[in-house]
Design a protein around this motif. Sequence first.
Motif, PDB file in Angstrom:
ATOM      1  N   TYR A   4       0.836  -1.187   0.000  1.00 49.13           N
ATOM      2  CA  TYR A   4       0.000   0.000   0.000  1.00 49.13           C
ATOM      3  C   TYR A   4       0.877   1.245   0.000  1.00 49.13           C
ATOM      4  CZ  TYR A   4      -3.699  -3.222   1.322  1.00 49.13           C
ATOM      5  OH  TYR A   4      -4.590  -4.254   1.345  1.00 49.13           O
ATOM      6  N   SER A   5       0.397   2.244  -0.704  1.00 52.51           N
ATOM      7  CA  SER A   5       1.078   3.541  -0.659  1.00 52.51           C
ATOM      8  C   SER A   5       0.626   4.273   0.593  1.00 52.51           C
ATOM      9  CB  SER A   5       0.747   4.362  -1.910  1.00 52.51           C
ATOM     10  OG  SER A   5      -0.604   4.772  -1.871  1.00 52.51           O
ATOM     11  N   PHE A   6       1.299   5.315   0.903  1.00 51.38           N
ATOM     12  CA  PHE A   6       0.958   6.097   2.091  1.00 51.38           C
ATOM     13  C   PHE A   6      -0.476   6.606   2.017  1.00 51.38           C
ATOM     14  CE2 PHE A   6       0.859  10.022   4.595  1.00 51.38           C
ATOM     15  CZ  PHE A   6       1.266   9.526   5.830  1.00 51.38           C
ATOM     16  N   ASP A   7      -0.905   6.990   0.836  1.00 53.90           N
ATOM     17  CA  ASP A   7      -2.264   7.508   0.651  1.00 53.90           C
ATOM     18  C   ASP A   7      -3.325   6.419   0.829  1.00 53.90           C
ATOM     19  OD1 ASP A   7      -1.294  10.054   0.111  1.00 53.90           O
ATOM     20  OD2 ASP A   7      -1.209   9.705  -2.063  1.00 53.90           O
ATOM     21  N   GLN A   8      -2.974   5.172   0.580  1.00 50.26           N
ATOM     22  CA  GLN A   8      -3.923   4.062   0.688  1.00 50.26           C
ATOM     23  C   GLN A   8      -4.026   3.506   2.115  1.00 50.26           C
ATOM     24  OE1 GLN A   8      -1.990   1.601  -2.222  1.00 50.26           O
ATOM     25  NE2 GLN A   8      -3.645   1.951  -3.733  1.00 50.26           N
ATOM     26  N   LEU A   9      -3.127   3.874   2.987  1.00 47.66           N
ATOM     27  CA  LEU A   9      -3.108   3.330   4.353  1.00 47.66           C
ATOM     28  C   LEU A   9      -4.400   3.558   5.134  1.00 47.66           C
ATOM     29  CD1 LEU A   9       0.534   3.850   5.628  1.00 47.66           C
ATOM     30  CD2 LEU A   9      -0.637   1.718   5.134  1.00 47.66           C
ATOM     31  N   PRO A  10      -4.992   4.746   5.128  1.00 46.61           N
ATOM     32  CA  PRO A  10      -6.243   4.918   5.896  1.00 46.61           C
ATOM     33  C   PRO A  10      -7.344   3.948   5.443  1.00 46.61           C
ATOM     34  CG  PRO A  10      -5.370   7.054   5.290  1.00 46.61           C
ATOM     35  CD  PRO A  10      -4.542   6.017   4.573  1.00 46.61           C
ATOM     36  N   HIS A  11      -7.456   3.741   4.139  1.00 43.14           N
ATOM     37  CA  HIS A  11      -8.472   2.811   3.624  1.00 43.14           C
ATOM     38  C   HIS A  11      -8.137   1.370   4.025  1.00 43.14           C
ATOM     39  CE1 HIS A  11     -11.579   1.188   1.072  1.00 43.14           C
ATOM     40  NE2 HIS A  11     -10.681   0.413   0.464  1.00 43.14           N
ATOM     41  N   ALA A  12      -6.880   0.986   3.950  1.00 46.44           N
ATOM     42  CA  ALA A  12      -6.454  -0.371   4.319  1.00 46.44           C
ATOM     43  C   ALA A  12      -6.679  -0.623   5.803  1.00 46.44           C
ATOM     44  CB  ALA A  12      -4.977  -0.568   3.959  1.00 46.44           C
ATOM     45  N   VAL A  13      -6.392   0.368   6.641  1.00 49.53           N
ATOM     46  CA  VAL A  13      -6.614   0.222   8.090  1.00 49.53           C
ATOM     47  C   VAL A  13      -8.108   0.091   8.376  1.00 49.53           C
ATOM     48  CG1 VAL A  13      -6.425   1.421  10.304  1.00 49.53           C
ATOM     49  CG2 VAL A  13      -4.468   1.358   8.758  1.00 49.53           C
ATOM     50  N   SER A  14      -8.914   0.842   7.660  1.00 51.17           N
ATOM     51  CA  SER A  14     -10.369   0.757   7.838  1.00 51.17           C
ATOM     52  C   SER A  14     -10.882  -0.644   7.479  1.00 51.17           C
ATOM     53  CB  SER A  14     -11.051   1.813   6.970  1.00 51.17           C
ATOM     54  OG  SER A  14     -12.445   1.688   7.047  1.00 51.17           O
ATOM     55  N   GLU A  15     -10.409  -1.191   6.364  1.00 55.19           N
ATOM     56  CA  GLU A  15     -10.798  -2.549   5.959  1.00 55.19           C
ATOM     57  C   GLU A  15     -10.348  -3.580   6.993  1.00 55.19           C
ATOM     58  OE1 GLU A  15      -9.568  -3.740   2.070  1.00 55.19           O
ATOM     59  OE2 GLU A  15     -10.615  -2.080   1.092  1.00 55.19           O
ATOM     60  N   LEU A  16      -9.133  -3.409   7.461  1.00 52.58           N
ATOM     61  CA  LEU A  16      -8.591  -4.313   8.470  1.00 52.58           C
ATOM     62  C   LEU A  16      -9.431  -4.259   9.749  1.00 52.58           C
ATOM     63  CD1 LEU A  16      -6.334  -6.278   9.246  1.00 52.58           C
ATOM     64  CD2 LEU A  16      -4.990  -4.301   9.978  1.00 52.58           C
ATOM     65  N   HIS A  17      -9.834  -3.073  10.141  1.00 50.27           N
ATOM     66  CA  HIS A  17     -10.660  -2.908  11.340  1.00 50.27           C
ATOM     67  C   HIS A  17     -12.007  -3.597  11.176  1.00 50.27           C
ATOM     68  CE1 HIS A  17     -13.036  -0.777  14.411  1.00 50.27           C
ATOM     69  NE2 HIS A  17     -11.878  -0.734  15.070  1.00 50.27           N
ATOM     70  N   GLN A  18     -12.607  -3.466   9.987  1.00 50.18           N
ATOM     71  CA  GLN A  18     -13.894  -4.122   9.719  1.00 50.18           C
ATOM     72  C   GLN A  18     -13.763  -5.647   9.792  1.00 50.18           C
ATOM     73  OE1 GLN A  18     -15.103  -2.596   5.913  1.00 50.18           O
ATOM     74  NE2 GLN A  18     -15.948  -0.693   6.766  1.00 50.18           N
TER      75      GLN A  18
END
Length: 113
Positions: A4-18
Amino acid sequence: MDHYSFDQLPHAVSELHQKLDSIQDLLLESRQPVPQTIELMTISQAAEFLNLSVQTLYGKVCHREIPVSKKGKRLYFYKSELEEWIKSGKKKTMSELREQLPSLVVGRKGRRH
């Protein structure tokens, strides 16, 4: 493994949390005790469960040898009580008797006849 790029991290963390929330929900559901149903049996069902004739079972009821509930003229048996009744007649194995022997010997030493 995805990169993941730095910009994609918030979305990846959100998916991981779900996904973690979903896993937690599944684990909590599996830990909840399953409600036990009380299995009530008629005399015919109890006789079949115990592999006895109905007449033999009536005799055991008459001599108060077996747990039974009576409502009016009808007899009812709880499967769990019948299972406990069966277990209460269990003969101990030789190894169980050997394990119990020291406590029996100690208990008798203190007695006077």
